[in-house]
Design an enzyme around this catalytic site. Structure first.
Site, PDB file in Angstrom:
ATOM      1  N   ALA A  20     -16.082   0.862 -28.351  1.00  0.00           N
ATOM      2  CA  ALA A  20     -17.054   0.934 -27.247  1.00  0.00           C
ATOM      3  C   ALA A  20     -17.153   2.403 -26.804  1.00  0.00           C
ATOM      4  O   ALA A  20     -16.961   2.745 -25.638  1.00  0.00           O
ATOM      5  CB  ALA A  20     -16.677   0.006 -26.104  1.00  0.00           C
ATOM      6  N   HIS A  28     -15.299   9.858 -25.240  1.00  0.00           N
ATOM      7  CA  HIS A  28     -14.665   9.858 -26.565  1.00  0.00           C
ATOM      8  C   HIS A  28     -15.215  11.006 -27.420  1.00  0.00           C
ATOM      9  O   HIS A  28     -14.470  11.648 -28.161  1.00  0.00           O
ATOM     10  CB  HIS A  28     -14.931   8.532 -27.289  1.00  0.00           C
ATOM     11  CG  HIS A  28     -14.300   7.342 -26.639  1.00  0.00           C
ATOM     12  ND1 HIS A  28     -15.031   6.322 -26.082  1.00  0.00           N
ATOM     13  CD2 HIS A  28     -13.000   7.006 -26.455  1.00  0.00           C
ATOM     14  CE1 HIS A  28     -14.218   5.403 -25.589  1.00  0.00           C
ATOM     15  NE2 HIS A  28     -12.973   5.794 -25.799  1.00  0.00           N
ATOM     16  N   MET A  80     -10.175   2.315 -28.452  1.00  0.00           N
ATOM     17  CA  MET A  80     -10.369   0.870 -28.624  1.00  0.00           C
ATOM     18  C   MET A  80     -11.868   0.593 -28.819  1.00  0.00           C
ATOM     19  O   MET A  80     -12.350  -0.503 -28.544  1.00  0.00           O
ATOM     20  CB  MET A  80      -9.820   0.113 -27.418  1.00  0.00           C
ATOM     21  CG  MET A  80      -8.303   0.311 -27.271  1.00  0.00           C
ATOM     22  SD  MET A  80      -7.476  -0.993 -26.366  1.00  0.00           S
ATOM     23  CE  MET A  80      -8.250  -0.867 -24.781  1.00  0.00           C
TER      24      MET A  80
HETATM   25  O1  PAF Z   1      -6.811   4.612 -24.172  1.00  0.00           O
HETATM   26  C1  PAF Z   1      -7.064   3.733 -25.026  1.00  0.00           C
HETATM   27  O2  PAF Z   1      -8.200   3.522 -25.439  1.00  0.00           O
HETATM   28  C2  PAF Z   1      -5.919   2.879 -25.555  1.00  0.00           C
HETATM   29  O3  PAF Z   1      -4.985   2.605 -24.574  1.00  0.00           O
HETATM   30  C3  PAF Z   1      -5.244   3.486 -26.798  1.00  0.00           C
HETATM   31  C4  PAF Z   1      -4.582   4.817 -26.477  1.00  0.00           C
HETATM   32  C5  PAF Z   1      -6.268   3.675 -27.900  1.00  0.00           C
HETATM   33  C6  PAF Z   1      -4.155   2.544 -27.322  1.00  0.00           C
HETATM   34  O4  PAF Z   1      -4.673   1.303 -27.674  1.00  0.00           O
END
Ligand code: PAF
Length: 284
Positions: free
Chosen positions: A32, A37, A30
């Protein structure tokens, strides 16, 4: 790096790549973005020819409209980070691409989505399952990467993949922590300096509880200690739970440490944080 906001051009690109037998790894986010990540992207890059990162703040997984509004959005910095991480493709759709109509489709995972996060965020996992299903259908990845920090989410998505027979492998990557132990989260950037200092209490309490459980202390008593420590530090504990790491069944004591996980959620100021810790690191 290719940046797509529409499904058609992304599909045309992926079709060309697949005709060269390239494998595709998907990192759904999502935005940010942070080092957690980046570790998912690195895992995907090691295992696939093409790595796609999706950035989409999914409204259907927010039960609280204020939380959705305050969710950090940092698209330009995210794209810069993705370039540096040598991501191949970014998919950043808008709401009309992801939801052509108001969706009535709901998912029910039984007990799995009613406990822990599901209790405090009703409907959350239905929204997650919906958007993840859409992303899986659009991208058709060979592998998809999620962080262990959202452990219950990983269990829900594993069930989704199993039940809907998505033809892909799921990878759960370890939590990446700040130097003091705070789990990396997009929400951390909403903490002010004082809250940021207090936030480390989640990890500290997980570690203390793990150590004392392994020494044989009873879990209900340890939970009370954590609740009172959170209270004293002006942190609002929502839950501290002990569960089976495969089934997420809630436990009152530890029969087999190698199957157990501790999970915590708390509000620091108005920022809701979650974290978890395996009792032993040997994963089954
Ligand atoms: O973990 C997240 O960032 C969200 O829940 C995801 C898996 C991208 C779904 O919107």
């Amino acid at each position: 790096m290719h940046i797509f906001s529409e499904i058609g051009p992304m599909n045309a690109y992926l079709k060309r790549e697949r005709s060269n037998l390239s494998t595709v790894g998907l990192v759904p986010t999502m935005g940010a973005l942070h080092a957690g990540h980046v570790s998912l992207l690195q895992a995907s890059k090691r295992e696939n020819a093409i790595t796609i990162c999706s950035i989409y703040v999914n409204p259907t997984q927010f039960n609280d409209p204020a939380d959705l509004e305050k969710y950090p959005r940092t698209l330009e910095t995210d794209i810069q980070m993705l370039r540096e991480a040598e991501c191949n493709v970014v998919f950043c759709p808008d709401n009309s691409t992801m939801y052509s109509a108001v969706s009535q489709l709901k998912f029910d995972f039984g007990a799995l989505d009613k406990i822990l996060e599901g209790e405090f965020r009703p409907g959350h996992y239905s929204g997650v399952a919906l958007v993840v299903s859409k992303l899986f259908n659009m991208v058709q990845p060979d592998r998809a990467y999620f962080g262990q920090k959202d452990f219950q989410q990983f269990r829900v998505i594993s069930r989704l993949v199993e039940e809907l027979k998505f033809d892909l492998s799921l990878v759960c990557a370890p939590i990446v922590r700040e130097a003091d132990g705070l789990a990396m989260s997009s929400r951390n950037m909403r903490l002010n300096a004082a809250e940021r200092k207090r936030a480390v209490i989640l990890y500290q309490n997980l570690k203390q509880t793990r150590d004392r459980l392994l020494q044989g202390d009873p879990f209900p008593q340890l939970r009370k200690t954590v609740a009172s420590q959170c209270d004293q530090n002006n942190v609002k504990l929502e839950y501290l739970a002990l569960a089976d790491r495969e089934t997420l069944t809630l436990l009152d004591d530890v029969a087999d440490p190698s199957r157990a996980i501790l999970l915590i959620a708390a509000q620091v100021g108005d920022v809701r944080l979650i974290d978890n810790l395996y009792l032993t690191e040997n994963r089954n």
